[in-house]
Design a protein around this motif. Structure first.
Motif, PDB file in Angstrom:
ATOM      1  N   ILE A   2       0.792  -1.196  -0.002  1.00 27.47           N
ATOM      2  CA  ILE A   2      -0.012   0.006  -0.035  1.00 27.47           C
ATOM      3  C   ILE A   2       0.989   1.299   0.049  1.00 27.47           C
ATOM      4  CG2 ILE A   2      -2.025  -0.901   0.970  1.00 27.47           C
ATOM      5  CD1 ILE A   2      -1.171  -0.118   3.614  1.00 27.47           C
TER       6      ILE A   2
ATOM      7  N   TYR B 192       2.675   4.956  -0.203  1.00 29.53           N
ATOM      8  CA  TYR B 192       2.724   6.288   0.800  1.00 29.53           C
ATOM      9  C   TYR B 192       2.030   7.416  -0.111  1.00 29.53           C
ATOM     10  CZ  TYR B 192       5.962   4.374   4.165  1.00 29.53           C
ATOM     11  OH  TYR B 192       6.401   3.460   4.947  1.00 29.53           O
TER      12      TYR B 192
ATOM     13  N   HIS C  44       4.397   6.813  -9.591  1.00 35.47           N
ATOM     14  CA  HIS C  44       5.372   6.844 -10.513  1.00 35.47           C
ATOM     15  C   HIS C  44       5.593   5.546 -11.143  1.00 35.47           C
ATOM     16  CE1 HIS C  44       8.288   5.075  -7.815  1.00 35.47           C
ATOM     17  NE2 HIS C  44       7.984   6.159  -6.890  1.00 35.47           N
TER      18      HIS C  44
ATOM     19  N   THR D 205       4.445  -2.809  -9.812  1.00 34.32           N
ATOM     20  CA  THR D 205       4.156  -3.630  -9.148  1.00 34.32           C
ATOM     21  C   THR D 205       2.785  -3.871  -9.386  1.00 34.32           C
ATOM     22  OG1 THR D 205       5.718  -2.548  -7.586  1.00 34.32           O
ATOM     23  CG2 THR D 205       4.219  -4.326  -6.774  1.00 34.32           C
TER      24      THR D 205
ATOM     25  N   ASP E  16      -1.202   3.793   2.129  1.00 33.34           N
ATOM     26  CA  ASP E  16      -0.797   3.680   3.543  1.00 33.34           C
ATOM     27  C   ASP E  16      -0.965   5.014   3.989  1.00 33.34           C
ATOM     28  OD1 ASP E  16       0.486   3.398   5.772  1.00 33.34           O
ATOM     29  OD2 ASP E  16       2.208   2.490   4.687  1.00 33.34           O
TER      30      ASP E  16
ATOM     31  N   ALA F 197       8.909  -4.550  -3.921  1.00 34.66           N
ATOM     32  CA  ALA F 197      10.145  -4.424  -4.456  1.00 34.66           C
ATOM     33  C   ALA F 197      11.224  -4.545  -3.091  1.00 34.66           C
ATOM     34  CB  ALA F 197      10.506  -2.944  -4.770  1.00 34.66           C
TER      35      ALA F 197
ATOM     36  N   ASP G 105      13.174  -2.726  -1.593  1.00 29.77           N
ATOM     37  CA  ASP G 105      12.972  -1.618  -0.472  1.00 29.77           C
ATOM     38  C   ASP G 105      12.420  -2.067   0.705  1.00 29.77           C
ATOM     39  OD1 ASP G 105      10.650  -1.744  -1.855  1.00 29.77           O
ATOM     40  OD2 ASP G 105      10.678   0.746  -1.653  1.00 29.77           O
ATOM     41  N   ILE G 106      11.391  -3.047   0.729  1.00 29.93           N
ATOM     42  CA  ILE G 106      10.651  -3.273   1.840  1.00 29.93           C
ATOM     43  C   ILE G 106      10.498  -4.574   2.189  1.00 29.93           C
ATOM     44  CG2 ILE G 106       9.292  -1.181   1.682  1.00 29.93           C
ATOM     45  CD1 ILE G 106       7.091  -2.506   0.260  1.00 29.93           C
TER      46      ILE G 106
ATOM     47  N   HIS H 263      10.767  -7.914  -6.206  1.00 29.72           N
ATOM     48  CA  HIS H 263      11.609  -7.396  -7.633  1.00 29.72           C
ATOM     49  C   HIS H 263      12.459  -6.416  -7.138  1.00 29.72           C
ATOM     50  CE1 HIS H 263       9.043  -3.598  -7.973  1.00 29.72           C
ATOM     51  NE2 HIS H 263       7.925  -4.282  -7.575  1.00 29.72           N
TER      52      HIS H 263
ATOM     53  N   TYR I  53      14.554  -2.679  -8.443  1.00 29.80           N
ATOM     54  CA  TYR I  53      14.136  -1.200  -8.857  1.00 29.80           C
ATOM     55  C   TYR I  53      14.337  -0.958 -10.200  1.00 29.80           C
ATOM     56  CZ  TYR I  53      15.332  -0.258  -3.880  1.00 29.80           C
ATOM     57  OH  TYR I  53      15.152  -0.407  -2.348  1.00 29.80           O
ATOM     58  N   TRP I  54      13.299   0.077 -10.672  1.00 28.89           N
ATOM     59  CA  TRP I  54      13.520   0.762 -11.876  1.00 28.89           C
ATOM     60  C   TRP I  54      14.395   1.716 -11.708  1.00 28.89           C
ATOM     61  CZ3 TRP I  54      12.161  -0.598 -16.691  1.00 28.89           C
ATOM     62  CH2 TRP I  54      11.317  -1.465 -16.791  1.00 28.89           C
TER      63      TRP I  54
ATOM     64  N   VAL J 122      14.311   5.211  -8.808  1.00 26.46           N
ATOM     65  CA  VAL J 122      13.146   6.208  -9.187  1.00 26.46           C
ATOM     66  C   VAL J 122      12.651   6.289  -7.704  1.00 26.46           C
ATOM     67  CG1 VAL J 122      11.133   6.646 -10.386  1.00 26.46           C
ATOM     68  CG2 VAL J 122      12.932   5.389 -11.452  1.00 26.46           C
TER      69      VAL J 122
HETATM   70  N1  MSP Z   1       4.005   2.053   2.538  1.00 25.66           N
HETATM   71  C1  MSP Z   1       5.116   1.375   2.391  1.00 25.66           C
HETATM   72  C2  MSP Z   1       4.378  -0.069   2.050  1.00 25.66           C
HETATM   73  C3  MSP Z   1       3.611  -0.668   3.236  1.00 25.66           C
HETATM   74  S1  MSP Z   1       3.189  -2.267   2.643  1.00 25.66           S
HETATM   75  C4  MSP Z   1       2.527  -2.935   3.866  1.00 25.66           C
HETATM   76  C5  MSP Z   1       5.963   1.739   1.313  1.00 25.66           C
HETATM   77  N2  MSP Z   1       5.303   2.774   0.500  1.00 25.66           N
HETATM   78  S2  MSP Z   1       6.008   3.227  -0.875  1.00 25.66           S
HETATM   79  O1  MSP Z   1       5.000   4.219  -1.764  1.00 25.66           O
HETATM   80  O2  MSP Z   1       7.166   3.598  -0.839  1.00 25.66           O
HETATM   81  O3  MSP Z   1       6.050   2.142  -1.860  1.00 25.66           O
HETATM   82  C6  MSP Z   1       7.023   1.025  -2.171  1.00 25.66           C
HETATM   83  C7  MSP Z   1       6.867   0.161  -3.136  1.00 25.66           C
HETATM   84  O4  MSP Z   1       6.526   0.903  -4.495  1.00 25.66           O
HETATM   85  C8  MSP Z   1       8.009  -0.622  -3.478  1.00 25.66           C
HETATM   86  O5  MSP Z   1       8.034  -1.810  -2.833  1.00 25.66           O
HETATM   87  C9  MSP Z   1       7.645  -1.048  -5.057  1.00 25.66           C
HETATM   88  O6  MSP Z   1       6.526  -1.999  -5.007  1.00 25.66           O
HETATM   89  C10 MSP Z   1       7.219   0.022  -5.387  1.00 25.66           C
HETATM   90  N3  MSP Z   1       8.423   1.238  -5.903  1.00 25.66           N
HETATM   91  C11 MSP Z   1       8.500   2.375  -5.706  1.00 25.66           C
HETATM   92  N4  MSP Z   1       9.745   2.797  -6.110  1.00 25.66           N
HETATM   93  C12 MSP Z   1      10.198   1.786  -6.942  1.00 25.66           C
HETATM   94  C13 MSP Z   1      11.076   1.736  -7.749  1.00 25.66           C
HETATM   95  N5  MSP Z   1      12.012   2.578  -8.109  1.00 25.66           N
HETATM   96  N6  MSP Z   1      11.231   0.444  -8.747  1.00 25.66           N
HETATM   97  C14 MSP Z   1      10.422  -0.501  -8.573  1.00 25.66           C
HETATM   98  N7  MSP Z   1       9.403  -0.337  -7.718  1.00 25.66           N
HETATM   99  C15 MSP Z   1       9.190   0.618  -6.665  1.00 25.66           C
HETATM  100  O7  MSP Z   1       6.793   1.408   1.189  1.00 25.66           O
END
Ligand code: MSP
Length: 518
Positions: free
Chosen positions: A11, A13, A19, A25, A50, A260, A262-263, A289, A291-292, A299
């Motif tokens: 979910i 932020y 983007h 995803t 979120d 991705a 990051d989490i 997965h 990162y782009w 990104v």
């Molecule tokens: N709010 C948390 C997630 C909570 S889930 C219980 C969060 N939000 S976020 O807006 O930062 O979204 C992160 C997710 O967005 C990544 O895990 C991925 O799915 C997607 N992406 C955001 N930037 C990305 C890239 N540059 N490349 C690929 N996917 C990435 O973390």
């Protein structure tokens, strides 16, 4: 019994617009959900926003608005974007939804009552970007690896969730379920994390309201709100009606999270342990997965190098962009976005290869068979070869999609497109049409090409639903004709002979390459 499939995205932020990363995803989840639905599985696709946490508070301060207003604004933008792009989620959850808030509070009360949550003072390096205390591993040269900024020293009295007691169990679970975290490199990364973290403490799950009052209030202490990650992860349960929705258990047993890297830690470490504390099995799978990147950097909102999916849609059309995302990223690895690379890929695969097959097949049928699909005669060698390629594809595409590998699935599908184009080259219907002795062969060629085009169109459904529908409409097929996908992609599953086909304009017009590389 019908199989079930439950797929989730993180979910997102609500402090900026969606983007390319979020789009990837969500498009991937949409593709998998469409595929499993086409297989006749009972499918649920959950995405959402979120709403809580410090990032929203920061964004609200900058804009001079309330956190509720900012969160609401961006949640609408996310939802409107997915709607405009035709991403068919089953529910768009916001963590401010009353059922989610109730669910989180019920879980907090229960864990507190059972002694799994306790109160203590704690000091550490806190990153506002990550919204959590960092460990040594998260730092590089004193900066947060992900956000490239220094953490703050923080000391707080807070509530903690006992996770350290479960690390050993988690290591065992991951070892016994080799497919739980995919691809394997991330599984190994998590096992590494757990080796290092085992000496470390429990998870802080509260924030004092004096510092942050935007969140779900702890039901047992009104001076605190719930830590955003603890609240957010629970969306995967409340989103499908935990605990008493009639199909909750069925969906939960079939749950696959897409995230991705990051989490990775919250999903691979905190979450399975939270579930265990609630007496639930971990999700079936965590698919991770890369990162782009643009200019070799991730990104992200904080780096300000975002690619907007709506801008891409306006410039190139959404399905070409969607195709590029699914085709270009090798699952688990980073991918590099360039506009020139995307245009080259779209021109080669869609405008030339697939577009060519569509226009040639339909135009030849229009020209040499009066637009009516002829009856096929006895198949010869080239028909047999083409059919063999088309018949090999389903098992491979299915296996790739079930292991979250859309790139390989598309490669397998495009082998059929290549083979069909090669078949037409070999049979040369434009020449056969000039030779009355080859009339029967011409009919067979056109019928076979139309049939393979039909199969390709059915397969395109999960990946490019609009193009798939358009090709099927040109072949005068009704949506869903042929039944479940495994049946519909069989050679000869739907009789085409006698249908009047329409050639139509190019499905994917060639795109002029951008000037320089964007
Ligand atoms: N709010 C948390 C997630 C909570 S889930 C219980 C969060 N939000 S976020 O807006 O930062 O979204 C992160 C997710 O967005 C990544 O895990 C991925 O799915 C997607 N992406 C955001 N930037 C990305 C890239 N540059 N490349 C690929 N996917 C990435 O973390």
């Amino acid at each position: 019994m019908t199989r079930a499939f439950y797929v989730t995205t993180p979910i997102y932020y609500v402090n900026a617009d969606p983007h390319i990363g979020h789009t990837y995803t969500t498009v991937l989840a949409d593709t998998l959900a469409r595929y499993h639905r086409a297989c006749g599985e009972k499918t649920f696709f959950l995405t959402g926003c979120d709403m809580h946490g410090e990032k929203v508070l920061e964004a609200a301060r900058t804009r001079g608005a309330s956190p509720g207003e900012v969160a609401d604004h961006y949640a609408r933008r996310f939802r409107a974007t997915w709607d405009e792009l035709g991403l068919a989620y089953s529910r768009f959850i916001r963590t401010t939804d009353p059922d989610h808030v109730r669910g989180v509070q019920a879980i907090l009360s229960r864990l507190h009552r059972e002694g799994q949550i306790y109160f203590q003072e704690y000091e550490g390096d806190y990153c506002v970007g990550c919204e959590r205390f960092l460990t040594e591993r998260d730092l590089r040269d004193g900066l947060c690896r992900d956000h490239e900024r220094p953490p703050e020293k923080r000391r707080e009295a807070n509530y903690f969730f006992r996770i350290s007691a479960h690390f050993e169990w988690l290591v065992g679970w991951i070892r016994e379920h080799p497919d739980f975290i995919r691809p394997e490199s991330y599984r190994n990364e998590v096992l590494g994390m757990l080796r290092e973290e085992s000496g470390l403490g429990d998870l802080c799950i509260s924030r004092p309201k004096t510092r942050l009052d935007w969140g779900i209030e702890l039901p047992f202490d009104r001076d605190y709100v719930c830590y955003v990650w603890f609240d957010a992860l629970i969306n995967y349960l409340t989103g499908i009606g935990y605990p008493d929705a009639p199909d909750f258990a069925e969906y939960w047993a079939a749950c696959e999270h897409l995230v991705a890297k990051d989490i990775l830690k919250p999903h691979a470490v905190f979450w399975p342990i939270m579930l265990r504390a609630l007496g639930l099995e971990p999700m079936r799978r965590l698919c991770v997965h890369g990162y782009w990147n643009v200019d070799d950097r991730k990104v992200s909102k904080s780096l300000g190098n975002m690619i907007s999916p709506l801008a891409m849609r306006d410039r190139y059309g959404f399905e070409p962009f969607r195709y590029y995302l699914l085709r270009e990223m090798s699952f688990g690895h980073d991918a590099s976005f360039t506009e020139a690379g995307m245009v080259a890929r779209i021109n080669a695969d869609l405008a030339n290869n697939l577009g060519n097959l569509v226009s040639r097949t339909l135009q030849l049928t229009a020209r040499f068979a009066g637009g009516q699909v002829p009856e096929a005669g006895a198949p010869g060698g080239p028909e047999g070869e083409l059919r063999a390629v088309a018949e090999a594809a389903p098992a491979e595409i299915d296996a790739c999609l079930r292991r979250t590998d859309p790139r390989r699935a598309l490669e397998a599908l495009f082998r059929v497109v290549d083979a069909a184009n090669g078949y037409l080259e070999k049979r040369e219907p434009w020449r056969a049409a000039r030779d009355p002795a080859r009339a029967a062969e011409l009919c067979t060629t056109l019928a076979t090409a139309c049939e393979v085009l039909r199969i390709v169109a059915v397969w395109l459904g999960p990946f490019l639903p609009v193009a798939s529908g358009e090709i099927q409409a040109r072949l005068q097929l009704l949506p869903g004709e042929g039944g479940l996908i495994a049946d519909a992609v069989r050679f000869g599953a739907v009789p085409l002979a006698g249908r009047t086909v329409a050639a139509g304009p190019p499905l994917f017009p060639r795109i002029e390459p951008p000037e320089g590389d964007a």
